[in-house]
Design a protein around this motif. Sequence first.
Motif, PDB file in Angstrom:
ATOM      1  N   ASP A  68       0.868  -1.182   0.000  1.00  0.00           N
ATOM      2  CA  ASP A  68       0.000   0.000   0.000  1.00  0.00           C
ATOM      3  C   ASP A  68       0.902   1.228   0.000  1.00  0.00           C
ATOM      4  N   THR A  69       0.924   1.944  -1.121  1.00  0.00           N
ATOM      5  CA  THR A  69       1.865   3.050  -1.286  1.00  0.00           C
ATOM      6  C   THR A  69       1.321   4.389  -0.798  1.00  0.00           C
ATOM      7  N   HIS A  70       0.103   4.405  -0.251  1.00  0.00           N
ATOM      8  CA  HIS A  70      -0.496   5.676   0.183  1.00  0.00           C
ATOM      9  C   HIS A  70      -1.171   5.476   1.531  1.00  0.00           C
ATOM     10  N   VAL A  71      -0.371   5.584   2.590  1.00  0.00           N
ATOM     11  CA  VAL A  71      -0.873   5.390   3.951  1.00  0.00           C
ATOM     12  C   VAL A  71      -0.502   6.616   4.781  1.00  0.00           C
ATOM     13  N   HIS A  72      -1.476   7.165   5.489  1.00  0.00           N
ATOM     14  CA  HIS A  72      -1.214   8.287   6.384  1.00  0.00           C
ATOM     15  C   HIS A  72      -1.142   7.764   7.818  1.00  0.00           C
ATOM     16  N   VAL A  73       0.078   7.600   8.313  1.00  0.00           N
ATOM     17  CA  VAL A  73       0.286   7.222   9.709  1.00  0.00           C
ATOM     18  C   VAL A  73       0.697   8.495  10.436  1.00  0.00           C
ATOM     19  N   ASN A  74      -0.162   8.974  11.303  1.00  0.00           N
ATOM     20  CA  ASN A  74      -0.008  10.318  11.866  1.00  0.00           C
ATOM     21  C   ASN A  74       0.769  10.282  13.181  1.00  0.00           C
ATOM     22  N   ASP A  75       1.811   9.487  13.180  1.00  0.00           N
ATOM     23  CA  ASP A  75       2.554   9.144  14.388  1.00  0.00           C
ATOM     24  C   ASP A  75       4.018   9.506  14.159  1.00  0.00           C
ATOM     25  N   PRO A  76       4.609  10.339  15.051  1.00  0.00           N
ATOM     26  CA  PRO A  76       4.073  10.881  16.299  1.00  0.00           C
ATOM     27  C   PRO A  76       3.276  12.168  16.067  1.00  0.00           C
ATOM     28  N   GLY A  77       2.616  12.607  17.124  1.00  0.00           N
ATOM     29  CA  GLY A  77       1.974  13.911  17.108  1.00  0.00           C
ATOM     30  C   GLY A  77       0.467  13.873  17.014  1.00  0.00           C
ATOM     31  N   ARG A  78      -0.055  13.002  16.126  1.00  0.00           N
ATOM     32  CA  ARG A  78      -1.506  12.881  15.986  1.00  0.00           C
ATOM     33  C   ARG A  78      -1.890  11.400  15.981  1.00  0.00           C
ATOM     34  N   THR A  79      -1.309  10.668  16.894  1.00  0.00           N
ATOM     35  CA  THR A  79      -1.499   9.221  16.951  1.00  0.00           C
ATOM     36  C   THR A  79      -2.967   8.814  17.057  1.00  0.00           C
ATOM     37  N   GLY A  83      -2.020   5.571  14.366  1.00  0.00           N
ATOM     38  CA  GLY A  83      -0.627   5.370  14.729  1.00  0.00           C
ATOM     39  C   GLY A  83      -0.066   4.137  14.045  1.00  0.00           C
ATOM     40  N   PHE A  84       1.239   3.915  14.207  1.00  0.00           N
ATOM     41  CA  PHE A  84       1.868   2.763  13.570  1.00  0.00           C
ATOM     42  C   PHE A  84       1.319   1.444  14.103  1.00  0.00           C
ATOM     43  N   ALA A  85       0.989   1.378  15.388  1.00  0.00           N
ATOM     44  CA  ALA A  85       0.495   0.119  15.949  1.00  0.00           C
ATOM     45  C   ALA A  85      -0.790  -0.318  15.256  1.00  0.00           C
ATOM     46  N   THR A  86      -1.750   0.592  15.129  1.00  0.00           N
ATOM     47  CA  THR A  86      -3.023   0.226  14.506  1.00  0.00           C
ATOM     48  C   THR A  86      -2.896   0.106  12.992  1.00  0.00           C
ATOM     49  N   ALA A  87      -2.126   1.007  12.368  1.00  0.00           N
ATOM     50  CA  ALA A  87      -1.983   0.963  10.912  1.00  0.00           C
ATOM     51  C   ALA A  87      -1.333  -0.341  10.460  1.00  0.00           C
ATOM     52  N   CYS A  88      -0.303  -0.770  11.175  1.00  0.00           N
ATOM     53  CA  CYS A  88       0.396  -1.999  10.785  1.00  0.00           C
ATOM     54  C   CYS A  88      -0.479  -3.229  10.991  1.00  0.00           C
ATOM     55  N   ARG A  89      -1.200  -3.279  12.101  1.00  0.00           N
ATOM     56  CA  ARG A  89      -2.059  -4.443  12.344  1.00  0.00           C
ATOM     57  C   ARG A  89      -3.198  -4.502  11.330  1.00  0.00           C
ATOM     58  N   ALA A  90      -3.765  -3.352  10.999  1.00  0.00           N
ATOM     59  CA  ALA A  90      -4.833  -3.327   9.999  1.00  0.00           C
ATOM     60  C   ALA A  90      -4.311  -3.768   8.635  1.00  0.00           C
ATOM     61  N   ALA A  91      -3.115  -3.311   8.288  1.00  0.00           N
ATOM     62  CA  ALA A  91      -2.524  -3.711   7.009  1.00  0.00           C
ATOM     63  C   ALA A  91      -2.324  -5.218   6.961  1.00  0.00           C
ATOM     64  N   ALA A  92      -1.723  -5.773   8.005  1.00  0.00           N
ATOM     65  CA  ALA A  92      -1.455  -7.211   8.031  1.00  0.00           C
ATOM     66  C   ALA A  92      -2.745  -8.016   7.943  1.00  0.00           C
ATOM     67  N   ALA A  93      -3.790  -7.545   8.613  1.00  0.00           N
ATOM     68  CA  ALA A  93      -5.069  -8.264   8.587  1.00  0.00           C
ATOM     69  C   ALA A  93      -5.662  -8.300   7.185  1.00  0.00           C
ATOM     70  N   GLY A  94      -5.327  -7.302   6.358  1.00  0.00           N
ATOM     71  CA  GLY A  94      -5.851  -7.251   5.001  1.00  0.00           C
ATOM     72  C   GLY A  94      -4.914  -7.803   3.947  1.00  0.00           C
TER      73      GLY A  94
END
Length: 205
Positions: A68-79, A83-94
Amino acid sequence: MNRSSAVPPTVETLLRSTRVVLPEGTRPGAVAVSGGRVTAVLPHDVTPPPDARPVDLGDTALLPGLVDTHVHVNDPGRTPWEGFATACRAAAAGGVTTIVDMPLNSLPPTTTVEALAVKREVARPRAVVDIAFWGGAVPDNAADLRPLHDAGVMGFKCFLSPSGVEEFPPLDAERLDTVMAALAAFDGLLLVHAEDPARLDAAPA
């Protein structure tokens, strides 16, 4: 990678599915894995070596990990936005095994090598998929573009109209020319949000 009927001498895991997705289409098959790498695509009915761990996926699709070449992970600052924790787990699940993070919405935005280092430090302990990064092209950071490229960003993103966050301002025509000239010197890639701000301002509310 071997795509014949010959079983490699070492197979740690043999993944079997009636729907293996390959460049030429989808068919039954078995995928041999050793050392974390795919080593062969074999017929579905192949006999696994005695020391291989067989995994029968039934009719679950077996395909290469997506990027996925277009991901907005707003971490740090607007987690709380993502954030990376949720974005990565969601990506892996899909089925996405690599994400490429956009340079804005985090604090700081990825417009300098120092900001990129902050992003990587935050991402490292939370990464359950591979992560790459886009750099940002904003007014007055033309001198940062080559160092960001050398530090490993995939390319650069800019806006010609307001981005929605103050810390990632748009480029005017003169600064866009400056950025493109800087990137041309090392064959850099530029993604442009090319909305015309004058037309946006004139559009009905």
